[in-house]
Design an enzyme around this catalytic site. Structure first.
Site, short mmCIF file in Angstrom:
data_model
loop_
_atom_site.label_atom_id
_atom_site.label_comp_id
_atom_site.label_asym_id
_atom_site.label_seq_id
_atom_site.Cartn_x
_atom_site.Cartn_y
_atom_site.Cartn_z
N ASP A 1 -8.60 5.79 -4.49
CA ASP A 1 -7.91 7.29 -5.00
C ASP A 1 -8.64 8.64 -4.68
O ASP A 1 -9.86 8.41 -4.48
CB ASP A 1 -7.41 6.86 -6.38
CG ASP A 1 -8.69 7.05 -7.44
OD1 ASP A 1 -9.12 8.34 -7.41
OD2 ASP A 1 -8.93 6.10 -8.16
N ARG B 1 1.09 1.88 -3.72
CA ARG B 1 -0.11 2.46 -4.25
C ARG B 1 -0.41 3.95 -3.78
O ARG B 1 -0.68 4.67 -4.68
CB ARG B 1 -1.14 1.72 -3.52
CG ARG B 1 -1.25 -0.06 -3.80
CD ARG B 1 -1.45 -0.46 -5.16
NE ARG B 1 -0.34 -0.11 -6.24
CZ ARG B 1 0.72 -0.93 -5.95
NH1 ARG B 1 1.00 -2.07 -5.11
NH2 ARG B 1 1.82 -0.81 -6.75
N GLN C 1 -16.28 3.07 -5.60
CA GLN C 1 -15.45 2.08 -5.19
C GLN C 1 -14.03 2.35 -5.08
O GLN C 1 -13.21 1.49 -4.66
CB GLN C 1 -15.63 0.99 -5.95
CG GLN C 1 -17.21 0.49 -5.90
CD GLN C 1 -17.56 -0.58 -7.00
OE1 GLN C 1 -17.65 -0.38 -8.15
NE2 GLN C 1 -18.09 -1.75 -6.48
N ASN C 2 -13.46 3.41 -5.72
CA ASN C 2 -12.25 3.65 -5.62
C ASN C 2 -11.43 4.40 -4.46
O ASN C 2 -12.17 5.08 -4.00
CB ASN C 2 -11.84 4.66 -6.97
CG ASN C 2 -12.36 4.22 -8.32
OD1 ASN C 2 -12.50 2.74 -8.42
ND2 ASN C 2 -12.50 4.94 -9.16
N TYR D 1 0.73 -1.24 0.07
CA TYR D 1 -0.02 0.00 -0.07
C TYR D 1 0.80 1.24 0.09
O TYR D 1 0.49 2.29 -0.39
CB TYR D 1 -1.00 -0.01 1.30
CG TYR D 1 -1.98 -0.91 0.73
CD1 TYR D 1 -3.31 -0.47 0.01
CD2 TYR D 1 -2.10 -2.25 1.39
CE1 TYR D 1 -4.34 -1.40 -0.23
CE2 TYR D 1 -3.35 -3.06 0.98
CZ TYR D 1 -4.12 -2.80 0.35
OH TYR D 1 -5.13 -3.43 -0.16
N HIS E 1 -14.92 1.91 -0.39
CA HIS E 1 -13.72 1.14 -0.01
C HIS E 1 -12.65 1.75 0.90
O HIS E 1 -11.52 0.93 0.94
CB HIS E 1 -13.42 0.57 -1.18
CG HIS E 1 -14.30 -0.62 -1.88
ND1 HIS E 1 -14.36 -0.94 -3.11
CD2 HIS E 1 -15.56 -1.14 -1.24
CE1 HIS E 1 -15.47 -1.84 -3.42
NE2 HIS E 1 -16.28 -1.57 -2.15
N SER F 1 -18.25 -3.20 -12.81
CA SER F 1 -18.87 -4.26 -13.51
C SER F 1 -20.32 -4.30 -12.82
O SER F 1 -21.23 -5.04 -13.57
CB SER F 1 -18.03 -5.52 -13.07
OG SER F 1 -18.04 -5.63 -11.92
N GLY G 1 -17.95 3.04 -15.25
CA GLY G 1 -16.33 2.13 -15.02
C GLY G 1 -16.56 1.05 -14.12
O GLY G 1 -15.38 0.97 -13.21
#
Length: 242
Positions: free
Chosen positions: A90, A57, A87-88, A54, A105, A185, A183
């Site tokens: 960033d 990241r 859900q990102n 992480y 998240h 699913s 973006g």
């Protein structure tokens, strides 16, 4: 009257900014088994590996910049009442200028106690509520200022609860005029439940490269990348409502 718009986004929104999608080929994330770096078991087995992962990241995402889709959403938020649910992990939406962002998240620029009350604890009698912003990645020696336990990234791993902010959603849903999905699913639960939650919104749009979700009959569908379709979609909504 100013319309209320909800934008629900997944990894496809940030992919064109250079942030890899969560799952690569073979179930790997940046060359690591997801079980090793994104589960409570992985954390218990090798905290240093998880922290190193992480930290990389964190640096990677700090260097990335918003793309045309993020900037289009920021333009929309500058004109209308827009809530972004993502859900990102960033912060590219924030970098683009979006103020109201709900991170389902977690966020890469926050840390929390490894015994945070939002995580299923091994000992239910021991819970801590510490969570805070950070300017550099968590190190193995970084301890919680409230209880002395190890700090960890504020990221929701597999097996942990997602904060679906249900009470706020119920208060908001009847007021929403436009729902945009970008973006994702839309197959990963519990976040995928948002499509059902907002199913009665008058205008619904779905933008993604791969349309795997089956219940899109009442969505206006744009198959393609976020940067390909978001700017023109935002322009059309601005022209319609402004």
């Amino acid at each position: 009257m100013m319309p209320k718009i909800v934008v629900f986004s997944g990894a496809g929104l940030s992919a064109e900014s250079g942030i890899p999608t969560f799952r690569g080929s073979g179930g790997l994330w940046e060359g690591h088994r997801i079980e090793d770096v994104a589960t409570p078991v992985g954390w218990m087995q090798n905290q240093q590996l998880v922290l190193d992962f992480y930290a990389q990241r964190f640096v990677q995402m700090q260097q990335c910049q918003p793309n045309a889709a993020h900037l289009a959403i920021a333009q929309l938020a500058g004109k209308f009442d827009v809530v972004c649910i993502t859900q990102n992990i960033d912060t590219l939406l924030e970098k683009a200028g979006v103020k109201d962002v709900w991170h389902l998240h977690g966020r890469i620029d926050y840390h929390k106690c490894e015994w945070h009350f939002g995580i299923p604890p091994m000992d239910a009698e021991w819970q801590c509520d510490y969570r805070g912003a950070m300017e550099k990645p968590v190190q193995f020696s970084d301890l919680c200022p409230k209880c002395g336990k190890q700090l960890r990234p504020d990221v929701v791993w597999f097996g942990e609860a997602v904060d679906m902010i249900v009470d706020d959603l119920y208060q908001m849903v009847s007021l929403v005029d436009v729902f945009i999905v970008i973006g994702t699913s839309a197959t990963v639960y519990p976040a995928a439940n948002l499509l059902k939650f907002f199913q009665n919104v008058p205008e619904k749009y779905f933008v993604d490269l791969n349309l795997n979700y089956q219940a899109l009959n009442d969505f206006t569908i744009f198959q393609g990348s976020a940067t390909e379709h978001l700017p023109s979609l935002v322009d059309s909504l601005k022209a319609k409502f402004y």
